[in-house]
Design a protein around this motif. Structure first.
Motif, short mmCIF file in Angstrom:
data_model
loop_
_atom_site.label_atom_id
_atom_site.label_comp_id
_atom_site.label_asym_id
_atom_site.label_seq_id
_atom_site.Cartn_x
_atom_site.Cartn_y
_atom_site.Cartn_z
N PHE A 166 -17.07 2.90 -10.28
CA PHE A 166 -16.31 3.93 -10.90
C PHE A 166 -15.23 4.57 -9.77
O PHE A 166 -14.21 5.07 -10.11
N ARG A 167 -15.65 4.46 -8.56
CA ARG A 167 -14.60 5.15 -7.49
C ARG A 167 -13.23 4.78 -7.54
O ARG A 167 -12.13 5.31 -7.37
N PRO A 168 -13.07 3.54 -7.69
CA PRO A 168 -11.76 2.74 -7.64
C PRO A 168 -11.10 3.44 -8.76
O PRO A 168 -9.63 3.13 -8.79
N PHE A 169 -11.62 4.17 -9.97
CA PHE A 169 -10.88 4.60 -10.95
C PHE A 169 -10.51 5.97 -10.66
O PHE A 169 -9.65 6.58 -11.23
N THR A 170 -11.22 6.58 -9.82
CA THR A 170 -11.13 7.95 -9.52
C THR A 170 -10.36 8.52 -8.25
O THR A 170 -10.06 9.70 -8.14
N GLU A 171 -10.15 7.57 -7.52
CA GLU A 171 -9.40 7.96 -6.18
C GLU A 171 -7.95 7.78 -6.22
O GLU A 171 -7.72 6.42 -6.63
N PRO A 172 -6.96 8.69 -5.65
CA PRO A 172 -5.80 8.12 -5.80
C PRO A 172 -5.46 6.89 -4.70
O PRO A 172 -6.15 6.79 -3.96
N VAL A 173 -4.70 6.25 -5.38
CA VAL A 173 -4.09 4.97 -4.63
C VAL A 173 -2.92 5.25 -3.87
O VAL A 173 -1.81 5.49 -4.19
N ASP A 174 -2.88 4.99 -2.44
CA ASP A 174 -1.53 5.00 -1.72
C ASP A 174 -0.95 3.78 -2.07
O ASP A 174 -1.30 2.54 -1.45
N LEU A 175 0.42 4.00 -2.70
CA LEU A 175 1.32 2.85 -2.81
C LEU A 175 2.57 3.10 -2.22
O LEU A 175 3.65 2.78 -2.67
N SER A 176 2.45 3.79 -1.21
CA SER A 176 3.87 4.41 -0.45
C SER A 176 4.77 3.19 -0.16
O SER A 176 5.82 3.33 0.04
#
Lengths: 241, 241, 241
Positions: C164-174
């Motif tokens: 579930f964590r990869p659904f809830t943590e913001p993803v850095d796509l800078s």
């Protein structure tokens, strides 16, 4: 084998499914095509939405149909929502085919592009008998743009005057949203009856169903005439468990 | 038998229909493919939208074409709207194929995604001769994403420099909305030239036609090269009465 | 011959491509289907998005794969964006198949219809092991509406609990938006997993790619099971130069 109850749209009636019924029967299913109140020969056009549903509900109760797929085409979407509220335990799945999905308390005319309501009100005033008709040009290009001119005319000539009251009276759908009946939306991708996008059938009205199965097919609003065999296959895709 | 006048898009010309014309003729129709002003060999690129229409109007008048279906592809949608304003009694139906439908007084550049205008202005400044070209990458992925790389390159290599003025000058369409000519929109479902949705051809620009017949087919912006036979069939569906 | 690295979606794993791989190989291509971290037998579900990418990056580096098409399905879209940031010079083209395209700093749950996050949070709390599952009804109608009930159940029964964590943590796509890698979006037109329109895959998330090639096919979210041969052909259309 699945039992299907198919509910026609405005200006139409049970026999409007005559090309689709044998295709569904060939696929092994049982098909019922009752006609809404106000659209049967001799019916008064002065009907409410509940009056329109009544002969269909009676048809179902008289035959004690249970565990059936209830499909509504176009205006028939309003009717199957009300019928499902009345007979929730008998309906296995609801299928909306290019159909209205009203929000509780809305009218049909709340859900059509802005040029339609004044034109229909003017037509109703002209006719003066409580019914409306569509101009052939609208029918041909918006509803049957995938047909030959001959077929569009042939179907148009057999349309019946549509009671106007069920287009203008708010529909109480206070129980519909809570019904635990699975739902499908069957969308024909070239249906331009309400134009697409801002006023389109899908995804505007379909998304009001909550979570649902989406089935699509090529064709216009009246695929029961232009692609009955494919429609039968897509009804099965939409209606199966 | 129907007479079709096919009007090409930007960077293109009459011969751009060379794969479609024989398919339509095989179906029994008469096909005309005049080239817009500014795109013929030797033309000055310093043309207005009216200048671009002029050779097409002359072509129609010289041959006294009447009762024809007038189809415009892409930028050709701007041209057929103006030509219909000039010759309203000669046009049986208008078909917009993945075409611009401008609002009165708009420019073409008002109707493209925001990254296009600065890129095209920069390209026009670089070229300095009043024309613009598209980068191959844009052409390949956005306009001919359904083609092989070889076909996309082959067509790209035969494009002609496009006069830029007709993209930047407002187009007077004050009479277009009132023309009583039936209209169809032919949309290719994988056309990503303007991206889909917010800036897409359909339903954004198509819905400006008022009520119209919608015809769709698989393919990208340049289906005259990638699917000429299917395009011919869909032109007939869009163009018939 | 093209080399494809196919990255599965949530609840899935490398073997989820078992019906597609032979089709692509028959077309002459080399196919790799590594499994994301958290989805391999024995993996801890307590993984970040970077942790999920790690086994795929290692797989690519171990085999020194270069000049490959990197495809991500569904949640795999998040992973391929991060992998492309890590290995930009090795990726020939990115293909997003019915995939998430996040904006920099967003979470997956920011991009799903509003009824999903509370339901998933409740499911995570119930399960208490850091994973979530979908109810079968959602899977059947929204994700595999084009399948028979039997196939939908068969695939569902082989799904794995999703970290579930990869659904809830913001993803850095800078860095992602600036990568000069060509991009395609492959959309299945009956995919109703996120509903269409306001929350749909295409054009909402696809248009975040900037300019891209659009490829579409009939089918639902899991066309790797329902139409593997057609999917292979469309992967080639999406992935070729």
């Amino acid at each position: 084998m699945t039992t299907y109850v198919l509910v026609h749209g405005a200006w139409q009636y049970g026999e409007s499914w005559d090309r689709v019924r044998p295709e569904l029967e060939t696929l092994g299913h049982e098909v019922h095509t009752p006609t809404a109140g106000g659209l049967r020969p001799g019916d008064s056009p002065d009907v409410s939405t509940d009056d329109a549903c009544r002969p269909i509900i009676d048809y179902i109760l008289d035959r004690d149909l249970r565990d059936f797929v209830l499909l509504g085409h176009s205006w028939g979407g309003v009717l199957i929502a009300k019928i499902a509220e009345a007979l929730p335990d008998r309906v296995r799945r609801l299928v909306f085919q290019s159909a209205f999905v009203l929000l509780d308390g809305q009218t049909v005319l709340d859900n059509v592009p802005p040029f339609f309501p004044p034109a229909l009100h003017a037509n109703a005033a002209d006719r003066g008998d409580g019914t409306v008709l569509l101009p052939f040009e609208i029918w041909r290009d918006g509803f049957m743009g995938d047909a030959t001119l001959e077929l569009a005319r042939e179907v148009y000539d057999r349309l019946r005057p549509q009671p106007f009251r069920p287009f203008t009276e708010p529909v109480d759908l206070s129980k519909f949203a809570e019904l635990p009946i699975p739902k499908s939306y069957l969308n024909a991708t070239e249906d331009n009856g309400l134009l697409q996008g801002e006023w389109g059938w899908h995804p505007r009205m379909s998304n009001r169903l909550g979570y649902f199965r989406l089935v699509q097919m090529p064709g216009g609003h009246e695929v029961m005439y232009t692609r009955p065999k494919l429609l039968a296959e897509k009804i099965v895709e939409a209606g199966r468990d």
